[in-house]
Design a protein around this motif. Structure first.
Motif, PDB file in Angstrom:
ATOM      1  N   UNK A   1       1.108  -1.215  -0.111  1.00 24.49           N
ATOM      2  CA  UNK A   1      -0.226  -0.416   0.290  1.00 24.49           C
ATOM      3  C   UNK A   1       0.878   1.613  -0.204  1.00 24.49           C
ATOM      4  N   UNK A   2       2.281   1.675   1.065  1.00 22.04           N
ATOM      5  CA  UNK A   2       2.801   2.941   1.157  1.00 22.04           C
ATOM      6  C   UNK A   2       3.497   2.797   0.161  1.00 22.04           C
ATOM      7  N   UNK A   3       4.064   2.108  -0.535  1.00 23.27           N
ATOM      8  CA  UNK A   3       4.901   2.390  -1.623  1.00 23.27           C
ATOM      9  C   UNK A   3       4.602   2.554  -2.657  1.00 23.27           C
ATOM     10  N   UNK A   4       3.341   2.061  -3.384  1.00 23.92           N
ATOM     11  CA  UNK A   4       2.406   2.681  -4.590  1.00 23.92           C
ATOM     12  C   UNK A   4       2.040   3.843  -4.177  1.00 23.92           C
ATOM     13  N   UNK A   5       2.017   4.398  -3.045  1.00 19.59           N
ATOM     14  CA  UNK A   5       1.529   5.915  -2.539  1.00 19.59           C
ATOM     15  C   UNK A   5       2.978   6.798  -2.957  1.00 19.59           C
ATOM     16  N   UNK A   6       4.274   6.248  -2.159  1.00 20.19           N
ATOM     17  CA  UNK A   6       5.253   6.569  -2.467  1.00 20.19           C
ATOM     18  C   UNK A   6       5.876   7.020  -4.021  1.00 20.19           C
ATOM     19  N   UNK A   7       5.642   5.497  -4.580  1.00 18.51           N
ATOM     20  CA  UNK A   7       5.832   6.128  -6.022  1.00 18.51           C
ATOM     21  C   UNK A   7       5.433   6.292  -6.540  1.00 18.51           C
TER      22      UNK A   7
ATOM     23  N   UNK B   1      16.603   6.512 -28.044  1.00 22.31           N
ATOM     24  CA  UNK B   1      17.353   7.349 -28.798  1.00 22.31           C
ATOM     25  C   UNK B   1      17.902   8.737 -27.532  1.00 22.31           C
ATOM     26  N   UNK B   2      17.064   8.826 -26.783  1.00 24.92           N
ATOM     27  CA  UNK B   2      17.320   9.802 -25.451  1.00 24.92           C
ATOM     28  C   UNK B   2      17.679   9.484 -25.007  1.00 24.92           C
ATOM     29  N   UNK B   3      18.956   8.483 -24.280  1.00 21.06           N
ATOM     30  CA  UNK B   3      19.255   7.626 -22.856  1.00 21.06           C
ATOM     31  C   UNK B   3      18.100   6.601 -22.710  1.00 21.06           C
ATOM     32  N   UNK B   4      18.524   6.675 -21.477  1.00 21.39           N
ATOM     33  CA  UNK B   4      17.812   5.872 -20.197  1.00 21.39           C
ATOM     34  C   UNK B   4      16.599   6.426 -20.126  1.00 21.39           C
ATOM     35  N   UNK B   5      15.188   5.571 -20.679  1.00 22.99           N
ATOM     36  CA  UNK B   5      14.087   6.058 -19.856  1.00 22.99           C
ATOM     37  C   UNK B   5      13.162   4.586 -19.405  1.00 22.99           C
ATOM     38  N   UNK B   6      12.771   5.110 -18.391  1.00 23.17           N
ATOM     39  CA  UNK B   6      11.558   4.192 -17.279  1.00 23.17           C
ATOM     40  C   UNK B   6      12.311   3.159 -17.212  1.00 23.17           C
ATOM     41  N   UNK B   7      13.370   2.402 -16.180  1.00 25.35           N
ATOM     42  CA  UNK B   7      14.482   1.329 -16.488  1.00 25.35           C
ATOM     43  C   UNK B   7      13.565   0.134 -15.477  1.00 25.35           C
ATOM     44  N   UNK B   8      12.570   1.082 -14.469  1.00 25.13           N
ATOM     45  CA  UNK B   8      12.068   0.264 -13.606  1.00 25.13           C
ATOM     46  C   UNK B   8      11.059  -1.152 -13.913  1.00 25.13           C
ATOM     47  N   UNK B   9      10.876  -1.673 -13.524  1.00 24.60           N
ATOM     48  CA  UNK B   9       9.936  -2.921 -13.900  1.00 24.60           C
ATOM     49  C   UNK B   9       8.288  -2.030 -14.051  1.00 24.60           C
ATOM     50  N   UNK B  10       8.368  -1.207 -13.010  1.00 26.24           N
ATOM     51  CA  UNK B  10       6.870  -1.314 -12.595  1.00 26.24           C
ATOM     52  C   UNK B  10       6.474   0.325 -13.318  1.00 26.24           C
ATOM     53  N   UNK B  11       7.147   0.847 -13.428  1.00 27.45           N
ATOM     54  CA  UNK B  11       7.106   2.776 -13.902  1.00 27.45           C
ATOM     55  C   UNK B  11       6.205   3.194 -14.206  1.00 27.45           C
ATOM     56  N   UNK B  12       5.867   2.613 -15.244  1.00 28.65           N
ATOM     57  CA  UNK B  12       4.725   3.183 -16.550  1.00 28.65           C
ATOM     58  C   UNK B  12       3.769   2.825 -16.042  1.00 28.65           C
ATOM     59  N   UNK B  13       3.029   1.900 -15.997  1.00 29.29           N
ATOM     60  CA  UNK B  13       1.503   1.623 -15.333  1.00 29.29           C
ATOM     61  C   UNK B  13       1.613   2.266 -13.860  1.00 29.29           C
ATOM     62  N   UNK B  14       2.661   2.271 -13.185  1.00 28.30           N
ATOM     63  CA  UNK B  14       2.107   2.837 -12.012  1.00 28.30           C
ATOM     64  C   UNK B  14       1.942   4.215 -11.687  1.00 28.30           C
ATOM     65  N   UNK B  15       2.090   4.849 -12.691  1.00 32.43           N
ATOM     66  CA  UNK B  15       1.572   6.404 -13.096  1.00 32.43           C
ATOM     67  C   UNK B  15      -0.099   6.562 -12.862  1.00 32.43           C
ATOM     68  N   UNK B  16      -1.208   5.278 -12.911  1.00 32.69           N
ATOM     69  CA  UNK B  16      -1.721   4.591 -12.739  1.00 32.69           C
ATOM     70  C   UNK B  16      -2.867   3.695 -12.440  1.00 32.69           C
ATOM     71  N   UNK B  17      -1.677   3.023 -12.021  1.00 30.41           N
ATOM     72  CA  UNK B  17      -2.075   1.415 -11.024  1.00 30.41           C
ATOM     73  C   UNK B  17      -1.598   0.817 -10.281  1.00 30.41           C
ATOM     74  N   UNK B  18      -1.790   0.341  -9.251  1.00 29.20           N
ATOM     75  CA  UNK B  18      -0.856  -0.222  -8.205  1.00 29.20           C
ATOM     76  C   UNK B  18      -0.227  -2.083  -8.991  1.00 29.20           C
ATOM     77  N   UNK B  19       1.177  -1.126  -9.241  1.00 29.85           N
ATOM     78  CA  UNK B  19       1.810  -2.846  -9.330  1.00 29.85           C
ATOM     79  C   UNK B  19       2.133  -3.365  -8.569  1.00 29.85           C
ATOM     80  N   UNK B  20       3.112  -2.699  -7.482  1.00 25.42           N
ATOM     81  CA  UNK B  20       3.645  -3.540  -6.342  1.00 25.42           C
ATOM     82  C   UNK B  20       4.944  -4.590  -6.575  1.00 25.42           C
ATOM     83  N   UNK B  21       5.803  -4.109  -7.404  1.00 23.45           N
ATOM     84  CA  UNK B  21       6.326  -5.410  -7.518  1.00 23.45           C
ATOM     85  C   UNK B  21       7.221  -5.935  -6.547  1.00 23.45           C
ATOM     86  N   UNK B  22       6.858  -7.294  -6.493  1.00 22.35           N
ATOM     87  CA  UNK B  22       7.833  -7.255  -5.920  1.00 22.35           C
ATOM     88  C   UNK B  22       6.568  -8.279  -4.114  1.00 22.35           C
TER      89      UNK B  22
END
Length: 302
Positions: free
Chosen positions: A218-224, A281-302
């Motif tokens: 719960x808290x991890x999603x809020x922090x993310x 093309x512009x460098x590293x972007x969103x390397x985390x496993x759950x970054x993109x979806x977590x903008x609108x949904x909780x994934x709680x990796x692990x």
């Protein structure tokens, strides 16, 4: 970012402690989903956010809840019955690699660049290095397969969520709370297939699953969400690189898990491979496993 990495990376430790204290993977999954949903519901209510009401959104949430919460949470519990928590964290880091495989095979990723292909191959080489099928003492069996299946499940969920849930009018926190509510329902339905009674879980097990649900889910999603809002998705996604480091360190310090040179080498290969596979093309972007979806949904990796 440090707090978020510690809470997320410690999830594998809490799962291990809960298992050692007498809880089964299915019970851990149900309690984790329920407590995480409770935290997000309280945060959503405090923020004046309302749960979605249309049937179509809820149908998508049920699918996302299965692949992003109920199934991988259960698989991580099954996997950690025979695999160290630190290794579980490393195998979880392969999620972006599976995401790239899905994108390529589904046609949403065309003309894969050599750098990303090299990252994909390097990451999977690191996974095989950890797996070490050529050694008698290497990791093998259903535990490792369950952990890899959990990472694949996350990747499937992220692709589905990006297509059907990203950009919905429902506020992100409320949408995530609804998803964990759906995951709670799905895992609760499966309870009859689990052990009918517990042999008396220890206090440590109860405390571990409580921390896992409240803080690790719960808290991890809020922090993310706050980190994404304050620093942007690219910066927030770098937390994904820290999770296996945290899981390995905690496993070694708290549980006395042995971390050999082979596992460390494999972990480095996986992380470097993930970085290259997520490069743009512009460098590293969103390397985390759950970054993109977590903008609108909780994934709680692990």
């Amino acid at each position: 970012m440090a707090v978020l990495a510690l809470l997320w990376g410690s999830s594998f430790l809490w799962i291990k402690l809960a298992l050692a204290g007498g809880l089964c993977p299915l019970h851990i999954t149900v309690v984790r989903c329920a407590l995480g949903a409770g935290v997000l519901l309280l945060l959503a209510r405090a923020g004046g956010q309302r749960l979605p009401r249309d049937r179509r959104t809820w149908s998508h949430l049920v699918v996302a809840a299965f692949f992003c919460n109920a199934l991988p949470f259960l698989l991580f519990g099954i996997g950690e019955q025979s695999v160290d928590s630190g290794v579980a964290g490393v195998l979880n880091a392969t999620t972006p690699l599976w995401s790239l495989v899905i994108a390529v095979t589904s046609g949403t990723e065309r003309g894969i660049r050599p750098v990303r292909l090299a990252g994909l191959l390097l990451g999977f080489a690191g996974t095989v290095f950890i797996f070490a099928p050529w050694q008698r003492g290497g990791l093998s069996g259903w535990g490792v397969l369950a952990l890899l299946a959990a990472a694949v499940s996350y990747a499937v969920a992220f692709a589905y969520m990006a297509r059907h849930l990203i950009g919905r009018r429902t506020a992100p926190l409320a949408l995530s709370a609804a998803q964990l509510l759906a995951a709670t329902g799905l895992s609760t339905v499966a309870l009859p297939s689990g052990p009918m009674s517990l042999s008396g879980p220890t206090f440590t097990a109860v405390a571990a699953v409580a921390v896992l649900g409240v803080f690790g889910t719960g808290v991890t999603f809020h922090l993310n969400s706050r980190l994404i809002a304050d620093e942007g998705p690219t910066t927030a996604a770098t937390v994904g690189y820290l999770l296996p480091v945290v899981s390995v360190a905690l496993g070694a310090i708290v549980l006395g898990e042995r971390v050999g040179l082979r596992v460390i080498t494999g972990m480095v290969l996986v992380l470097v491979g993930v970085g290259l596979a997520r490069s743009r093309n512009t460098g590293l972007a969103r390397p985390g496993a759950a970054a993109a979806p977590q903008r609108s949904s909780a994934s709680s990796t692990g």
